[in-house]
Write an enzyme that holds these catalytic residues in place. Structure first.
Site, mmCIF file in Angstrom:
data_model
loop_
_atom_site.group_PDB
_atom_site.id
_atom_site.type_symbol
_atom_site.label_atom_id
_atom_site.label_comp_id
_atom_site.label_asym_id
_atom_site.label_seq_id
_atom_site.Cartn_x
_atom_site.Cartn_y
_atom_site.Cartn_z
ATOM 1 N N ASP A 42 0.869 -1.179 0.000
ATOM 2 C CA ASP A 42 0.000 0.000 0.000
ATOM 3 C C ASP A 42 0.908 1.231 0.000
ATOM 4 O O ASP A 42 1.412 1.654 1.040
ATOM 5 C CB ASP A 42 -0.892 -0.029 1.240
ATOM 6 N N GLU A 63 1.061 4.456 0.211
ATOM 7 C CA GLU A 63 0.536 5.740 0.672
ATOM 8 C C GLU A 63 1.403 6.255 1.810
ATOM 9 O O GLU A 63 2.054 5.501 2.522
ATOM 10 C CB GLU A 63 -0.901 5.583 1.175
#
Length: 309
Positions: A168, A170
């Protein structure tokens, strides 16, 4: 048009000093906690269903509390521990894998937090997320640095008896602490090394961030190295831009308790009608969410979901 909902709790990424990073000074097999062979789950037909759990606030065991009223199969097939972090050591100028106190608690208590799910036939995967320190999956300075981080990941999977890793990209905040900006080679080197380290484990992609748009380098296309890729925007339909078969993609994404039941049902119906093989959910908590879960299991599997505390 669906509203794109992004409410992932930030505390997993902000716990910078909760605990020290896991030390990786041993080989991948040292201290390994092998996962037990799962008991055969009752057969069910339909897409693979995925549940992210915010372990800062909720128990992984919640994933195993939902079964199908018809046939008794698991409502969820994959449980994702959200989330470990990729951190940056300013002294050594290297990325390292970090667990906040809640992730560390789950891993240290795998016998009671992870094994019960695996014994039901549910796969348990560790998500890895940026942590505002400049380290990310897309800015390793060289192939050796990417391979070193891949080894930390695969060692963790072996040590705690997990079923794989979820990426992920982010909150990395590329450039912080003097780190580099995203480059084209890093994620390819990282995933290639990780797949070589764990050929039979799950590698999944939360389809967001610089890494997700850098899947090819030097003649190597990462697409086939992933088991799954999914849409990161809850309450919406978006086909991940990766060359995987429909059976490994989730264009649907819902946040349990926030995405309306009607939208969850519509997305599940579309998943089936358009031939996709995965359905992503986020933020399963400890409440009885059988009504929310049933909204999509009816469409995916032809059955309501039953909650057993």
């Amino acid at each position: 048009m669906f509203t794109l909902v992004r409410s992932r709790v930030r505390t997993a990424a902000l716990a910078l000093a909760a605990v020290a990073a896991l030390a990786f000074g041993t080989t991948a097999t040292t201290g390994a906690a092998a996962a037990p062979a799962p008991a055969p789950a009752p057969a069910k037909q339909g897409p693979t269903s995925v549940a992210y759990v915010e372990v800062n606030n909720n128990s992984m065991l919640n994933v195993g509390k939902y079964t199908l009223a018809s046939g008794g199969g698991n409502a969820f097939d994959v449980a994702v521990i959200f989330a470990a972090n990729i951190n940056y050591d300013t002294g050594t100028k290297a990325a390292y894998l970090h667990f906040n106190e809640n992730v560390q608690r789950v891993l240290d208590n795998a016998a009671t937090e992870v094994r019960p799910l695996q014994q039901k036939g549910i796969k348990v995967v560790l998500s890895v997320l940026g942590n505002h320190q400049g380290a990310g999956f897309a800015n390793f300075p060289n192939q050796q640095a990417a391979s070193a981080f891949a080894k930390q990941l695969s060692d963790t999977v072996v040590k705690y008896g997990l079923d794989g890793i979820d990426f992920d990209d982010e909150y990395a905040e590329y450039g912080n602490n003097g780190t580099g900006q995203p480059n084209d080679s890093s994620f390819v080197h990282l995933v290639t090394a990780l797949r070589a380290n764990m050929p039979d484990k799950i590698i999944s992609l939360y389809n967001i961030g610089p890494a997700a748009s850098r899947l090819s380098y030097g003649g190597v296309d990462l697409s086939s190295k992933f088991d799954y890729a999914w849409n990161p925007y809850y309450g919406s339909w978006q086909v991940p831009g990766i060359a995987l078969p429909k059976s490994k993609l989730s264009p649907a994404a819902v946040e349990i308790g926030r995405t309306s039941q009607s939208t969850a049902a519509d997305l599940a119906r579309r998943t089936v009608s358009e031939g996709y093989g995965v359905y992503l959910t986020y933020n399963l908590d400890g409440a009885d969410r059988s009504a929310d879960v049933s909204a999509f299991t009816r469409q995916l599997y032809g059955s309501d979901a039953v909650y057993t505390p």
